[in-house]
Design an enzyme around this catalytic site. Structure first.
Site, PDB file in Angstrom:
ATOM      1  CG  ASP A 280      48.072  19.284 -88.169  1.00 18.41           C
ATOM      2  OD1 ASP A 280      47.283  18.813 -88.994  1.00 18.41           O
ATOM      3  OD2 ASP A 280      48.812  18.591 -87.455  1.00 18.41           O
ATOM      4  CD  GLU A 322      43.233  18.520 -88.903  1.00 11.00           C
ATOM      5  OE1 GLU A 322      42.898  17.407 -89.289  1.00 11.00           O
ATOM      6  OE2 GLU A 322      44.040  18.657 -87.955  1.00 11.00           O
TER       7      GLU A 322
HETATM    8  C1  GLC Z   1      46.233  16.339 -89.052  1.00  8.67           C
HETATM    9  C2  GLC Z   1      46.625  16.034 -90.472  1.00  8.67           C
HETATM   10  C3  GLC Z   1      47.012  14.593 -90.572  1.00  8.67           C
HETATM   11  C4  GLC Z   1      48.151  14.315 -89.652  1.00  8.67           C
HETATM   12  C5  GLC Z   1      47.848  14.772 -88.226  1.00  8.67           C
HETATM   13  C6  GLC Z   1      49.072  14.802 -87.379  1.00  8.67           C
HETATM   14  O1  GLC Z   1      45.120  15.652 -88.652  1.00  8.67           O
HETATM   15  O2  GLC Z   1      45.573  16.352 -91.340  1.00  8.67           O
HETATM   16  O3  GLC Z   1      47.340  14.248 -91.893  1.00  8.67           O
HETATM   17  O4  GLC Z   1      48.432  12.946 -89.637  1.00  8.67           O
HETATM   18  O5  GLC Z   1      47.314  16.068 -88.199  1.00  8.67           O
HETATM   19  O6  GLC Z   1      49.897  15.887 -87.737  1.00  8.67           O
END
Ligand code: GLC
Length: 642
Positions: A280, A322
């Site tokens: 993430d 991500e």
């Molecule tokens: C990523 C997740 C999102 C979250 C963020 C902080 O972007 O997809 O949903 O708010 O991380 O953890």
């Protein structure tokens, strides 16, 4: 620092708890990956006095956790090592869901395995299921314990049972590893707040506003309205770095103990059967004054070191970045570029996702073509994660530089798109703007795919049919693009917005609009083609089944834009014998076809010379015979569509 000198004691400590064949296997993997691992660790932490002792302790931790890896997963490690391209195959299909919204608890997810198999799913991303902060927790992304499942959702034992069942069904479980931050009630944060100096060093803490203000000058804001600023005042500590919500405390990766903790968490979850980690917010891991603190070289070194650890201790595992950043920043996350080393196996292609929706709003495929043209080929074994919706908003700003290649006013362009999806100017879309500050600032759009595509507003059969065609058009691109397509729970059944979450106050997180519960009535309707749920399910199932047999659609197979006569048409070639045509407009168009005879893969109709595309229609065309008139032999014939 002499690297070789460290590798020898490191290897000794790594192997200490291992016996027999496993010892030999791990030693051989270490041989292959140690140089890259120690190089990255040394770049990150080599100038610290305790580097040698720390790195050897890290090896001990890895060895200890590897010794706990269950035999079934050791076998999977060997199998995957022998098939490094598994993720890139056109037989892979993903599904992403919140545990509670999809099936109540982890046990409920296991009960839905037959449904996932019916759809053809081979990869299941369950949104965060570890123990989350009490109260607001960003949908579980504020993690309070890395070693407990959120009690509402189940237990660690349930997780182990679920992964076993998924594995038996040929489905790999993907879990979030929230690397960038922990919740403010995680024991590390609590300890830091209570004055534990060792734990305080796990976070980025400042006594006053001097440095926070200096950093803020070049930082962006992720949630400018709901959580403005990047620092939060914490009573006993001063100012804590909080990129996302104030209760999500960013971790300090300049502290090597944080790296060890994160690697150990990954290996412990891998030992529970997690096969893919969604890393993430990877872009944010390293901070540097005077920059936007995204995509810093050190963030890549951290990921490369994690990859080397995975290669040594759990090679069945894949890493997914991500990183919601413009396409040009993505290749290094996949190990492409000057300083590159193997890093993640997968990365979200968020520009492709956003450009697909922009093409719908503008009835113009130029931006989509530009994004595809900018997408580089990937190293073998890597894949794009393609999707039309996920649990987050559609972030528009990743598209700015792509728009600027043909329109200087990217701001107005995106403003227009965002307004369109908010339902402005009589548009068919029923989404909502996310975190947009006033008319001039575009941020994101919320809404389920079906609502954005017009199903919620459709007043008659023709409008419903158009919305269903739009969904098929978008799904057709993510399935044929060459990546791992991931369906967001409910989109396969045209599930609409969560009406209970509509019109939240501006400060509340509007993303809940597209996080509804799966409606069992829709599930029951899935084979009724007269219903929108059944029509969307049937289209999707047909494309998924067809895709499986077309090797040209694998992630590593060639991809090329073909010229299109109409501005609203996307023409995408996969090898010499597959052509996708998509009409992003509400009027029929005629597109010339490349020479030869073409078969509509889905209807079986034969086409030559030109193709007529109805409003929002897409075609998957297969060359019926090579252009010299001989039948093509380079690709196997696909199975007949159901
Ligand atoms: C990523 C997740 C999102 C979250 C963020 C902080 O972007 O997809 O949903 O708010 O991380 O953890």
């Amino acid at each position: 620092m002499n690297r070789t000198a460290l590798e020898v004691p490191g290897l000794r400590r790594l192997l200490a708890p291992l016996v027999g064949r496993q010892r030999l296997i791990v030693a051989a993997r270490f041989e292959r990956h140690a140089t890259s691992l120690f190089d990255r660790l040394e770049r990150l932490y080599g100038d610290r006095e305790d580097f040698a002792a720390w790195s050897i302790d890290l090896m001990e931790t890895i060895g200890r956790l590897h010794a706990e890896r269950p035999p079934a997963l050791l076998a999977l490690d060997e199998r995957r090592a022998a098939e490094p391209g598994w993720l890139a195959a056109q037989t892979m299909l993903g599904y992403s869901a919140y545990v509670d919204r999809f099936a109540g608890r982890l046990e409920g997810v296991a009960e839905r395995i037959p449904y996932l198999q019916e759809l053809g799913v081979t990869y299941l991303h369950l949104l965060p299921f570890l123990r989350a902060r009490a109260g607001d927790n960003d949908g579980g992304f504020a993690v309070s314990s890395h070693d407990e499942v959120e009690p509402r959702l189940g237990t660690m034992a349930d997780l182990g049972h679920l992964t076993e069942k998924l594995r038996a069904a040929g489905i790999s479980l993907c879990a979030d590893l929230v690397l960038n931050h922990v919740a403010d009630d995680h024991p590390w944060a609590r300890g830091a707040a209570e004055g534990n100096a060792r734990l305080r060093d796990y976070f980025l803490v400042f006594p006053d506003r001097a440095l926070p203000d200096a950093y803020e000058r070049t930082l962006d804001q992720v949630f400018p309205i709901a959580a403005p600023g990047n620092f939060t005042s914490a009573e006993t500590l001063g100012w804590v770095w909080t990129t996302f919500y104030p209760y999500q405390w960013d971790l300090n990766y300049a502290n090597p103990q944080v790296f060890t903790e994160c690697a150990a968490t990954l290996l412990r979850l891998a030992n529970r059967g997690v096969e893919v980690f969604r890393l993430d917010a990877t872009a944010y891991l390293w901070k540097r004054l005077g920059t936007d603190c995204r995509n810093q070289p050190e963030a890549h070194w951290i990921l490369q070191a994690l990859r080397a650890i995975v290669e040594i201790a759990a090679p069945a595992v894949a890493l997914k970045a991500e990183a919601i950043v413009p396409t040009r920043f993505l290749p290094p996350y996949l190990g492409v570029g000057a300083e590159a080393a193997p890093e993640c196996h997968l990365a979200y292609h968020s520009s492709l996702m956003a450009a697909l929706w922009a093409a719908v709003a503008r009835q113009d495929a130029r931006l989509l073509r530009q994004v595809i043209a900018e997408t580089p080929p990937l190293p073998p074994g890597c894949s794009w994660l393609t999707y039309i919706r996920c649990h987050d908003d559609i972030g528009w700003n990743v598209l700015r530089s792509d728009i600027e290649t043909f329109d200087r006013d990217a701001g107005s362009y995106l403003q227009d798109v965002a307004e369109f999806f908010s339902g402005a100017r009589g548009s068919f879309a029923r989404g909502a703007a996310f975190q947009a500050q006033g008319a001039a600032a575009v941020h994101g759009t919320n809404g389920m795919a079906a609502a954005l595509a017009g199903l919620e507003s459709a007043a008659d059969e023709a409008q419903r049919a158009a919305a269903v065609r739009r969904l098929q058009l978008l799904n057709g691109v993510i399935l044929a693009f060459g990546g791992l397509p991931v369906i967001y729970m409910g989109d396969e059944l045209a599930l609409g917005n969560d009406r209970g979450a509509a019109n939240p106050p501006a400060t509340q997180d509007g993303r809940w609009l597209h996080r509804p519960h799966l409606d069992p009535a829709l599930l029951d309707m899935r084979h009724d083609r007269a219903s929108p749920a059944g029509a969307v399910f049937a289209d999707l199932s047909r494309m998924i089944a067809g895709r499986r047999g077309i090797e040209a659609l694998a992630a590593n197979a060639p991809r090329e834009l073909a010229p299109a006569e109409n501005r609203c048409v996307l023409a995408l070639k996969r090898g010499g014998n597959f052509l996708l045509l998509g009409n992003f407009s509400d009027a029929p168009v005629i597109e010339p076809l490349p020479d030869g005879e073409w078969l509509d893969h889905l209807s079986g109709e034969e086409l030559r010379g030109t193709a007529r595309l109805e409003a929002w229609q897409s075609l998957w065309l297969r060359r019926a015979a090579a252009s010299d008139g001989r039948p093509s032999t380079s690709e196997p014939a696909p199975p007949a569509c159901p």
